[in-house]
Design an enzyme around this catalytic site. Structure first.
Site, PDB file in Angstrom:
ATOM      1  N   TYR A 109       8.660 -12.790   3.782  1.00  0.00           N
ATOM      2  CA  TYR A 109      10.100 -12.785   3.541  1.00  0.00           C
ATOM      3  C   TYR A 109      10.658 -11.377   3.560  1.00  0.00           C
ATOM      4  CZ  TYR A 109       9.688 -11.052  -1.305  1.00  0.00           C
ATOM      5  OH  TYR A 109       9.456 -10.270  -2.416  1.00  0.00           O
ATOM      6  N   LYS A 117       4.789  -8.390   2.730  1.00  0.00           N
ATOM      7  CA  LYS A 117       5.858  -8.977   1.901  1.00  0.00           C
ATOM      8  C   LYS A 117       5.705 -10.501   1.960  1.00  0.00           C
ATOM      9  CE  LYS A 117      10.633  -7.949   0.589  1.00  0.00           C
ATOM     10  NZ  LYS A 117      10.335  -7.750  -0.823  1.00  0.00           N
ATOM     11  N   GLU A 147       3.319   0.070  -8.327  1.00  0.00           N
ATOM     12  CA  GLU A 147       4.754  -0.182  -8.137  1.00  0.00           C
ATOM     13  C   GLU A 147       5.248  -1.076  -9.257  1.00  0.00           C
ATOM     14  OE1 GLU A 147       5.549  -2.497  -4.576  1.00  0.00           O
ATOM     15  OE2 GLU A 147       3.653  -3.569  -4.784  1.00  0.00           O
ATOM     16  N   LEU A 164       4.064  -2.345  -1.715  1.00  0.00           N
ATOM     17  CA  LEU A 164       4.988  -2.631  -0.632  1.00  0.00           C
ATOM     18  C   LEU A 164       5.799  -1.366  -0.362  1.00  0.00           C
ATOM     19  CD1 LEU A 164       6.212  -5.045   1.073  1.00  0.00           C
ATOM     20  CD2 LEU A 164       8.142  -4.799  -0.472  1.00  0.00           C
TER      21      LEU A 164
HETATM   22  N1  PDD Z   1      11.625  -6.965  -3.748  1.00  0.00           N
HETATM   23  N2  PDD Z   1       7.797  -3.696  -4.260  1.00  0.00           N
HETATM   24  C1  PDD Z   1       7.861  -5.029  -4.466  1.00  0.00           C
HETATM   25  C2  PDD Z   1       6.670  -5.743  -4.985  1.00  0.00           C
HETATM   26  C3  PDD Z   1       9.063  -5.712  -4.171  1.00  0.00           C
HETATM   27  O1  PDD Z   1       9.121  -7.041  -4.354  1.00  0.00           O
HETATM   28  C4  PDD Z   1      10.185  -4.983  -3.716  1.00  0.00           C
HETATM   29  C5  PDD Z   1      11.498  -5.643  -3.387  1.00  0.00           C
HETATM   30  C6  PDD Z   1      10.064  -3.601  -3.531  1.00  0.00           C
HETATM   31  C7  PDD Z   1      11.202  -2.756  -3.025  1.00  0.00           C
HETATM   32  O2  PDD Z   1      11.434  -2.958  -1.655  1.00  0.00           O
HETATM   33  P1  PDD Z   1      12.879  -2.746  -1.005  1.00  0.00           P
HETATM   34  O3  PDD Z   1      13.339  -1.385  -1.388  1.00  0.00           O
HETATM   35  O4  PDD Z   1      12.634  -2.877   0.434  1.00  0.00           O
HETATM   36  O5  PDD Z   1      13.783  -3.821  -1.561  1.00  0.00           O
HETATM   37  C8  PDD Z   1       8.855  -2.989  -3.807  1.00  0.00           C
HETATM   38  C9  PDD Z   1      12.768  -7.755  -3.340  1.00  0.00           C
HETATM   39  C10 PDD Z   1      14.095  -7.115  -3.597  1.00  0.00           C
HETATM   40  C11 PDD Z   1      12.622  -9.144  -3.926  1.00  0.00           C
HETATM   41  O6  PDD Z   1      11.511  -9.640  -3.901  1.00  0.00           O
HETATM   42  O7  PDD Z   1      13.612  -9.721  -4.366  1.00  0.00           O
END
Ligand code: PDD
Length: 287
Positions: free
Chosen positions: A31, A150, A182, A206
């Protein structure tokens, strides 16, 4: 509220998939979450190329080319009646074809992926919430070793985030083998003696699109920064701690495991980076 399912735009309530979809049965899918400001997607190409990387990692052919993705994403955004959106994109390995076993771990011989998208209003932090900052707890990162994908199978992240919520906090900061990885749904940065520090991209986290923007802004504005492994002791001794994500942007963590981070209020670099991020966003949106 309009959604997209396998090439069709339809009301969200009418979007239906097979109960045998491998996304539902195995969590077999990937996703993206794309922030949309004033009906313009932010860093769409980066999200689409990360989607491609996730699909490659799970060995699922991308059902659409980049131009097709762009067209459909933009159409879905245009169909919503709210300007700031959190756009969710999901691709699963689909349901088994007729005559195939109903549930089989092995990939179907000819997968027919399910593509689903919807948008919901993006609720960014108010200036009052930014000024207050967030609280977090530390947890052991007990996820698998492909956190760079992801994947929709987010059970570990869900359980860890809920532990933070149960503790009255916003995020769980994960540590693996004594090092920062993270957040449950965000990347984590720290500041020590004026230097911004972030963990390096690896299979253990991620690589966030927001993480990349923050590092680009640090480089562009000559903010001293380092990308390197961060031991737990450094997390606990940080002057500032931030969480970053597409939906939360840059949010200061002011309390970790009940202990104030630095002065216990959002630090000067968090405020500066947030201002740079907001300006950058406006510039990109105007372009
Ligand atoms: N999640 N690490 C994890 C485990 C995440 O689920 C996310 C973002 C990030 C940050 O990635 P980005 O800057 O590309 O949003 C890091 C999204 C927002 C979610 O699962 O809703």
């Amino acid at each position: 509220m309009n959604a997209f399912l396998n090439g069709t735009f339809l009301p969200l309530a009418d979007a239906k998939v097979s109960a045998l979809d491998r996304g539902f049965v195995f969590g077999d899918g990937v996703y993206e979450v794309v922030p949309v400001y004033s009906k313009k997607p932010f860093r769409l190409d980066a999200h689409l190329s990360r989607l491609q990387a996730s699909l490659d990692a799970i060995r699922l052919a991308n059902p659409y080319g980049i131009a097709q993705w762009r067209e459909w994403v933009l159409k879905l955004i245009a169909l919503q009646d709210f300007p700031d959106q959190s756009l969710y994109v999901q691709v699963t390995r689909g349901a088994p074809a007729p005559g195939q076993p109903l549930r089989d771990h092995a990939f179907p011989a000819t997968p027919s992926p399910t593509v689903f998208m919807f948008a919901q209003p993006l609720v960014v932090a108010t200036s009052r919430q930014k000024a207050a900052g967030a609280c977090a707890i530390t947890v052991a990162d007990d996820r698998w070793l492909r956190c760079d994908i992801k994947a929709i199978s987010l059970l570990a992240n869900v359980l860890l985030r809920q532990r933070a919520i149960d503790a009255g906090c916003a995020e769980a900061v994960m540590l693996r083998d004594g090092f920062l990885t993270e957040g449950a749904a965000s990347n984590i940065f720290l500041v020590r003696d004026g230097v911004l520090v972030a963990p390096p991209r690896s299979n253990l986290m991620l690589a966030g699109i927001t993480y990349d923007v923050v590092l680009e802004l640090a480089a562009a504005h000559a903010i001293p920064h380092e990308v390197r492994a961060i031991p737990e002791a450094e997390v606990r001794a940080a002057d500032e701690l931030w969480m970053t994500s597409s939906t939360r942007e840059i949010m200061a963590i002011v309390k970790l495991d009940g202990v104030p981070v630095g002065a216990g209020v959002p630090g000067p670099l968090a405020q500066r980076m947030d201002a740079l991020y907001q300006t950058f966003k406006q510039q990109v949106m105007r372009a």
